[in-house]
Motif scaffolding. Structure first.
Motif, PDB file in Angstrom:
ATOM      1  N   GLU A 157       0.699  -1.303   0.388  1.00 32.93           N
ATOM      2  CA  GLU A 157      -0.105  -0.173  -0.320  1.00 32.93           C
ATOM      3  C   GLU A 157       0.821   1.196   0.084  1.00 32.93           C
ATOM      4  OE1 GLU A 157      -2.660  -0.871   3.298  1.00 32.93           O
ATOM      5  OE2 GLU A 157      -3.533  -2.419   2.146  1.00 32.93           O
ATOM      6  N   ALA A 158       2.281   1.314   0.648  1.00 30.93           N
ATOM      7  CA  ALA A 158       2.996   2.520   0.832  1.00 30.93           C
ATOM      8  C   ALA A 158       3.247   2.731  -0.457  1.00 30.93           C
ATOM      9  CB  ALA A 158       3.649   2.029   1.727  1.00 30.93           C
ATOM     10  N   PHE A 159       4.271   1.948  -1.089  1.00 29.81           N
ATOM     11  CA  PHE A 159       4.845   1.363  -3.062  1.00 29.81           C
ATOM     12  C   PHE A 159       3.468   2.068  -3.191  1.00 29.81           C
ATOM     13  CE2 PHE A 159       6.237  -0.262  -6.417  1.00 29.81           C
ATOM     14  CZ  PHE A 159       7.068  -0.007  -6.800  1.00 29.81           C
ATOM     15  N   ASP A 160       2.146   1.498  -3.728  1.00 30.85           N
ATOM     16  CA  ASP A 160       1.308   2.335  -4.540  1.00 30.85           C
ATOM     17  C   ASP A 160       0.974   3.735  -4.419  1.00 30.85           C
ATOM     18  OD1 ASP A 160       1.787  -1.014  -5.287  1.00 30.85           O
ATOM     19  OD2 ASP A 160      -0.824  -0.623  -4.501  1.00 30.85           O
ATOM     20  N   ALA A 161       1.183   3.622  -3.243  1.00 32.20           N
ATOM     21  CA  ALA A 161       1.025   5.937  -3.114  1.00 32.20           C
ATOM     22  C   ALA A 161       2.028   6.117  -3.304  1.00 32.20           C
ATOM     23  CB  ALA A 161       0.369   5.439  -1.185  1.00 32.20           C
ATOM     24  N   ALA A 162       3.811   6.158  -2.909  1.00 35.03           N
ATOM     25  CA  ALA A 162       4.378   6.596  -3.475  1.00 35.03           C
ATOM     26  C   ALA A 162       4.551   6.452  -5.470  1.00 35.03           C
ATOM     27  CB  ALA A 162       5.931   6.062  -2.976  1.00 35.03           C
ATOM     28  N   LEU A 163       4.232   5.575  -5.258  1.00 40.44           N
ATOM     29  CA  LEU A 163       4.417   5.712  -7.314  1.00 40.44           C
ATOM     30  C   LEU A 163       3.096   6.570  -7.665  1.00 40.44           C
ATOM     31  CD1 LEU A 163       4.517   2.226  -8.276  1.00 40.44           C
ATOM     32  CD2 LEU A 163       6.193   3.825  -8.476  1.00 40.44           C
TER      33      LEU A 163
END
Length: 137
Positions: A86-92
């Motif tokens: 979830e954090a990775f997707d938000a960063a992208l």
């Protein structure tokens, strides 16, 4: 004898090396393919690779002696896997937002590291985080 040395910041042809992949193969840290983070068994995601040294006149280990890649801690912790994803997707997604989030985008990437193990004892102090992310916002 050191024959060749490569630094992680070098990007010229013939000088670019995959330091995270090398750390994975050497058994130093697991390279999580989804988040592109190296995760150390004790330090978690709080480590940095700066150089690779190639010793041309040194024999490596045989297959029986070769280092084993540490297991991915996210494979055995579904809650951590979900947090990281979830954090990775938000960063992208921050890059896809019109106008972006240029000044704070780096903070989204720090959240990806924090998601592996919130309050990890090896987490860098804030000034060191800013140094590694080269930020002053």
């Amino acid at each position: 004898k050191i024959r060749r040395q490569f630094y992680a910041h070098e990007t010229k042809p013939g000088r670019l090396v995959a330091v995270q992949r090398m750390a994975n193969v050497a058994g130093v840290a697991h390279l999580d393919e989804r988040s592109h983070m190296s995760i150390h068994p004790h330090l978690g995601p709080w480590l940095a690779f700066r150089a690779v040294v190639v010793l041309d006149d040194t024999r490596g280990p045989n297959d029986a002696q070769a280092p084993k890649v540490p297991p991915n801690p996210l494979d055995s912790d579904p809650a951590a896997r979900r947090r990281v994803d979830e954090a990775f997707d938000a960063a992208l997604a921050g890059y896809e937002t019109p106008g972006g989030n240029a000044m704070g985008q780096w903070r989204l990437w720090v959240k990806v590291r924090d998601a592996v193990a919130p309050d990890h004892p090896a987490r860098y102090p804030e000034d060191q985080v800013m140094y590694h992310y080269n930020c002053l916002d």
